[in-house]
Structures are given as C-alpha cells and as structure tokens.
Scaffold this motif. Structure first.
Motif, PDB file in Angstrom:
ATOM      1  N   GLY A 148      30.195  62.857  47.657  1.00  0.00           N
ATOM      2  CA  GLY A 148      28.944  64.076  47.397  1.00  0.00           C
ATOM      3  C   GLY A 148      29.286  65.194  48.836  1.00  0.00           C
ATOM      4  O   GLY A 148      30.194  65.110  49.214  1.00  0.00           O
ATOM      5  N   ARG A 149      28.457  65.325  48.639  1.00  0.00           N
ATOM      6  CA  ARG A 149      28.761  67.331  49.144  1.00  0.00           C
ATOM      7  C   ARG A 149      27.269  67.140  50.479  1.00  0.00           C
ATOM      8  O   ARG A 149      25.869  67.508  50.428  1.00  0.00           O
ATOM      9  CB  ARG A 149      28.751  68.693  48.657  1.00  0.00           C
ATOM     10  N   VAL A 150      27.503  67.370  52.305  1.00  0.00           N
ATOM     11  CA  VAL A 150      26.605  67.927  53.090  1.00  0.00           C
ATOM     12  C   VAL A 150      26.264  69.317  52.714  1.00  0.00           C
ATOM     13  O   VAL A 150      27.724  70.429  53.156  1.00  0.00           O
ATOM     14  CB  VAL A 150      26.984  67.516  53.965  1.00  0.00           C
ATOM     15  N   ILE A 151      25.096  69.902  52.321  1.00  0.00           N
ATOM     16  CA  ILE A 151      24.935  71.400  52.194  1.00  0.00           C
ATOM     17  C   ILE A 151      23.957  71.668  53.472  1.00  0.00           C
ATOM     18  O   ILE A 151      23.069  70.983  54.145  1.00  0.00           O
ATOM     19  CB  ILE A 151      24.388  72.074  50.800  1.00  0.00           C
ATOM     20  N   HIS A 152      23.574  73.182  53.900  1.00  0.00           N
ATOM     21  CA  HIS A 152      22.742  73.296  54.661  1.00  0.00           C
ATOM     22  C   HIS A 152      22.045  75.118  54.697  1.00  0.00           C
ATOM     23  O   HIS A 152      22.112  75.912  53.900  1.00  0.00           O
ATOM     24  CB  HIS A 152      22.945  74.343  56.434  1.00  0.00           C
ATOM     25  N   VAL A 195      16.436  64.319  48.035  1.00  0.00           N
ATOM     26  CA  VAL A 195      15.918  65.266  46.943  1.00  0.00           C
ATOM     27  C   VAL A 195      16.557  65.366  45.879  1.00  0.00           C
ATOM     28  O   VAL A 195      17.130  64.356  45.223  1.00  0.00           O
ATOM     29  CB  VAL A 195      17.779  65.634  47.612  1.00  0.00           C
ATOM     30  N   PHE A 196      15.376  66.194  44.474  1.00  0.00           N
ATOM     31  CA  PHE A 196      16.148  65.360  43.089  1.00  0.00           C
ATOM     32  C   PHE A 196      16.207  66.957  42.570  1.00  0.00           C
ATOM     33  O   PHE A 196      16.629  68.175  42.877  1.00  0.00           O
ATOM     34  CB  PHE A 196      13.991  65.527  42.113  1.00  0.00           C
ATOM     35  N   HIS A 197      17.006  66.695  41.424  1.00  0.00           N
ATOM     36  CA  HIS A 197      17.388  67.834  40.358  1.00  0.00           C
ATOM     37  C   HIS A 197      16.768  67.154  39.132  1.00  0.00           C
ATOM     38  O   HIS A 197      16.836  65.748  38.479  1.00  0.00           O
ATOM     39  CB  HIS A 197      19.003  67.887  40.152  1.00  0.00           C
ATOM     40  N   ARG A 198      15.706  67.567  38.441  1.00  0.00           N
ATOM     41  CA  ARG A 198      15.559  67.075  37.412  1.00  0.00           C
ATOM     42  C   ARG A 198      14.168  66.265  36.894  1.00  0.00           C
ATOM     43  O   ARG A 198      15.006  64.736  36.372  1.00  0.00           O
ATOM     44  CB  ARG A 198      16.283  67.877  35.795  1.00  0.00           C
ATOM     45  N   ASP A 199      14.119  66.052  37.878  1.00  0.00           N
ATOM     46  CA  ASP A 199      13.284  64.658  38.805  1.00  0.00           C
ATOM     47  C   ASP A 199      14.411  63.798  38.490  1.00  0.00           C
ATOM     48  O   ASP A 199      13.718  62.208  38.802  1.00  0.00           O
ATOM     49  CB  ASP A 199      12.210  64.102  37.030  1.00  0.00           C
ATOM     50  N   ALA A 225      27.814  68.953  42.099  1.00  0.00           N
ATOM     51  CA  ALA A 225      29.537  69.853  41.561  1.00  0.00           C
ATOM     52  C   ALA A 225      28.225  71.103  41.325  1.00  0.00           C
ATOM     53  O   ALA A 225      28.808  72.401  40.363  1.00  0.00           O
ATOM     54  CB  ALA A 225      30.094  69.224  40.172  1.00  0.00           C
ATOM     55  N   LEU A 226      26.969  70.201  40.851  1.00  0.00           N
ATOM     56  CA  LEU A 226      25.438  71.444  39.939  1.00  0.00           C
ATOM     57  C   LEU A 226      25.460  72.582  41.190  1.00  0.00           C
ATOM     58  O   LEU A 226      24.907  73.575  40.816  1.00  0.00           O
ATOM     59  CB  LEU A 226      24.765  71.266  39.605  1.00  0.00           C
ATOM     60  N   ILE A 227      26.019  72.059  42.476  1.00  0.00           N
ATOM     61  CA  ILE A 227      25.211  73.508  43.137  1.00  0.00           C
ATOM     62  C   ILE A 227      25.996  75.004  43.738  1.00  0.00           C
ATOM     63  O   ILE A 227      27.667  74.923  43.518  1.00  0.00           O
ATOM     64  CB  ILE A 227      25.096  73.350  44.772  1.00  0.00           C
ATOM     65  N   ALA A 252      13.538  69.516  45.543  1.00  0.00           N
ATOM     66  CA  ALA A 252      14.103  69.787  44.037  1.00  0.00           C
ATOM     67  C   ALA A 252      14.911  70.843  44.340  1.00  0.00           C
ATOM     68  O   ALA A 252      15.088  71.862  44.976  1.00  0.00           O
ATOM     69  CB  ALA A 252      13.122  69.548  43.495  1.00  0.00           C
ATOM     70  N   PHE A 253      16.430  71.118  43.244  1.00  0.00           N
ATOM     71  CA  PHE A 253      17.296  72.042  43.147  1.00  0.00           C
ATOM     72  C   PHE A 253      17.148  72.591  41.436  1.00  0.00           C
ATOM     73  O   PHE A 253      17.569  71.517  40.878  1.00  0.00           O
ATOM     74  CB  PHE A 253      18.474  72.194  44.097  1.00  0.00           C
ATOM     75  N   GLU A 254      17.657  73.702  41.931  1.00  0.00           N
ATOM     76  CA  GLU A 254      18.053  73.921  39.683  1.00  0.00           C
ATOM     77  C   GLU A 254      18.983  75.077  40.249  1.00  0.00           C
ATOM     78  O   GLU A 254      18.828  76.241  40.860  1.00  0.00           O
ATOM     79  CB  GLU A 254      16.609  74.518  38.950  1.00  0.00           C
ATOM     80  N   THR A 255      19.608  75.690  38.805  1.00  0.00           N
ATOM     81  CA  THR A 255      21.169  76.120  38.579  1.00  0.00           C
ATOM     82  C   THR A 255      20.289  77.618  37.718  1.00  0.00           C
ATOM     83  O   THR A 255      20.842  76.571  36.660  1.00  0.00           O
ATOM     84  CB  THR A 255      22.125  75.312  39.366  1.00  0.00           C
ATOM     85  N   PRO A 256      20.038  78.646  37.560  1.00  0.00           N
ATOM     86  CA  PRO A 256      20.111  79.338  36.734  1.00  0.00           C
ATOM     87  C   PRO A 256      21.824  79.223  35.599  1.00  0.00           C
ATOM     88  O   PRO A 256      22.408  78.881  36.361  1.00  0.00           O
ATOM     89  CB  PRO A 256      20.468  80.500  37.274  1.00  0.00           C
ATOM     90  N   ASP A 257      21.536  79.572  34.322  1.00  0.00           N
ATOM     91  CA  ASP A 257      21.931  79.135  33.353  1.00  0.00           C
ATOM     92  C   ASP A 257      23.362  80.117  33.623  1.00  0.00           C
ATOM     93  O   ASP A 257      24.742  79.968  33.671  1.00  0.00           O
ATOM     94  CB  ASP A 257      21.982  79.131  31.512  1.00  0.00           C
ATOM     95  N   ALA A 258      22.802  81.193  34.275  1.00  0.00           N
ATOM     96  CA  ALA A 258      24.424  82.375  34.566  1.00  0.00           C
ATOM     97  C   ALA A 258      25.145  81.946  35.212  1.00  0.00           C
ATOM     98  O   ALA A 258      25.894  82.488  35.604  1.00  0.00           O
ATOM     99  CB  ALA A 258      23.846  83.546  34.742  1.00  0.00           C
ATOM    100  N   ALA A 259      24.407  81.515  36.569  1.00  0.00           N
ATOM    101  CA  ALA A 259      25.462  81.137  37.951  1.00  0.00           C
ATOM    102  C   ALA A 259      26.133  79.915  36.815  1.00  0.00           C
ATOM    103  O   ALA A 259      27.498  79.508  38.565  1.00  0.00           O
ATOM    104  CB  ALA A 259      24.630  80.734  38.735  1.00  0.00           C
ATOM    105  N   LYS A 260      25.445  78.762  36.117  1.00  0.00           N
ATOM    106  CA  LYS A 260      26.652  77.118  36.311  1.00  0.00           C
ATOM    107  C   LYS A 260      28.536  77.388  35.930  1.00  0.00           C
ATOM    108  O   LYS A 260      28.960  76.843  35.743  1.00  0.00           O
ATOM    109  CB  LYS A 260      25.672  76.449  35.070  1.00  0.00           C
TER     110      LYS A 260
END
Length: 232
Positions: A128-132, A147-151, A181-183, A220-228
């Motif tokens: 995994g990955r540790v972020i700040h 921490v959630f991604h899409r529930d 990898a989604l971040i 929770a987090f989400e990545t915009p489609d333009a940034a994926k």
C-alpha cells in the motif's frame, strides 16, 4: 532431545510495562504460529521500564533482525468508541501474547529490541501507500478511523499531528493496494464523519457510511476522471 534441537536464541525486549505478560506462558506469534515463549520478566535497574527475555524457536532465526518489531496484543479500542474494538479479541480467551512483524528482508541480526507500546497499523507484508493530508480541523478523526473509496474500506488513519496551536492538522493515512494506485495530485479527500438527516416526501431519511465512521470519523476520496490518466 526434540526440545533441545528446536531451542533457538534468547532475545530481550523492553516495554514500559509488563501488563498481560507472564513468564513461561506468554507466547510470541507471527500469523498465529508460535515462534517463542517469554522466559523471564524483570524491572530495569532504574525501574523506568521492564525487560522481557524471550526464548525463541530455532525456526525464528531469520526473523530476528533490526527490522523486526514486537508488540503486545491485547483487546483494545482504536478509532474511538465501540466501533474501534477490532484487534486482539482472541486474547479474551487465550490471554495476551507478543506479536512480531519481521519487517523488510536483509536486516542485520540482533538480539535486543525496544517493543512498540501500540500495535503498528501497517505491516511489512501489507502492500500500500502512506500519504499525508492537511486539514483545518481534526473533528472526530483519530488513529484507526477508516478510509473509504466508493463505500469500500480501503485503508485507515495511522496518526495525526496538530502542529502549532492555530496551524493545520496533518494526518498520516494508509491506503491499501491496489486502491493506492487511484490516488493522484488532483484526488479529493473529505471527512465523512457524522450522520446525514434529510426530511422529504417519504419521511425522515438517516444515512451514515458505517457505524465506525459515525462514532469515530472517517475519510473518503475520489479522483476526477480527467486526472485518472496521470501518473500516481
């Protein structure tokens, strides 16, 4: 003869307290496999901590490097409230035990350790990955908050630092693979703590992401489609 052949090295581990540990009874385990037994417990000369001597099995020899971490597994509350009762439940029946995380390979052999007072949130064999993250306020978030991604629960808050009195709060967050990898730089994070109440034509609607996030907070987090399509 069999016991003598399986006899491994004697190591020392220091802790602030010996709470839950018993000589000749408390075991050292990794992935539920016994690797040793506590041989002796004593106070340090200055009485500031305890020294635990552990007789390890011969098969534990590759684990005993300066990368290994030891801690006592007890029933504990993490992340606040009853929702945080998530680790060490088996010790209610079997009693406390010492757990070990071998850490990265190719460490230097050693026989002396400083034990962890709290279980590590991330194990060396968990990718995994540790972020700040920086936030103006902590709210109900704390160590162990999900921490959630899409529930889907994909990680947890490891720790936080408040910094100066009026400054932002910095949170250390672990996101498990493959969700790490989604971040991206444009990924949005937000606090999902608390309850959502809505009064509509069908009546009162109550919504919360999980019982733990309602009691102890969550992110929770989400990545915009333009940034994926950009690099993680």
């Amino acid at each position: 003869v069999h016991a003598f052949v399986d006899r491994g090295p004697l190591i020392t581990i220091t802790f602030k307290t010996a709470d839950g540990l018993t000589a000749h009874q408390t075991e050292v385990r990794h992935k539920a496999v016994k690797l040793g037994t506590v041989d002796e417990i004593s106070l340090a000369k200055d009485m500031s901590h305890v020294v635990v001597r552990v007789r390890m099995n011969a098969e534990a020899e590759p684990v005993l490097t300066d990368q290994a971490r030891f801690w006592v597994v007890r029933p504990r509350l993490s992340g606040g409230g009853l929702a945080g009762l998530q680790t060490g439940l088996e010790t209610l029946v079997s009693g406390a035990y010492l757990a070990v995380d071998p850490g990265p390979a190719h460490g230097r052999p050693t026989r002396s350790y400083k034990g962890l007072e709290e279980p590590p949130s991330v194990r060396s064999d968990e990718p995994g990955r540790v972020i700040h993250l920086r936030s103006a306020r902590l709210g109900t978030l704390g160590a162990g908050a999900p921490v959630f991604h899409r529930d889907v629960r994909v990680g947890e808050v490891l720790s936080y630092e408040s910094g100066v009195a009026e400054g932002p709060v910095t949170l250390r967050v672990f996101v498990r693979a493959p969700f790490d990898a989604l971040i991206r730089d444009a990924t949005h994070f937000w606090n999902t703590s608390g309850l959502s109440l809505d009064m509509g034509p069908s009546g009162l609607h109550l919504e919360f992401r999980s019982l733990q996030s309602a009691l102890s907070g969550g992110i929770a987090f989400e990545t915009p489609d333009a940034a994926k399509s950009s690099k993680p």
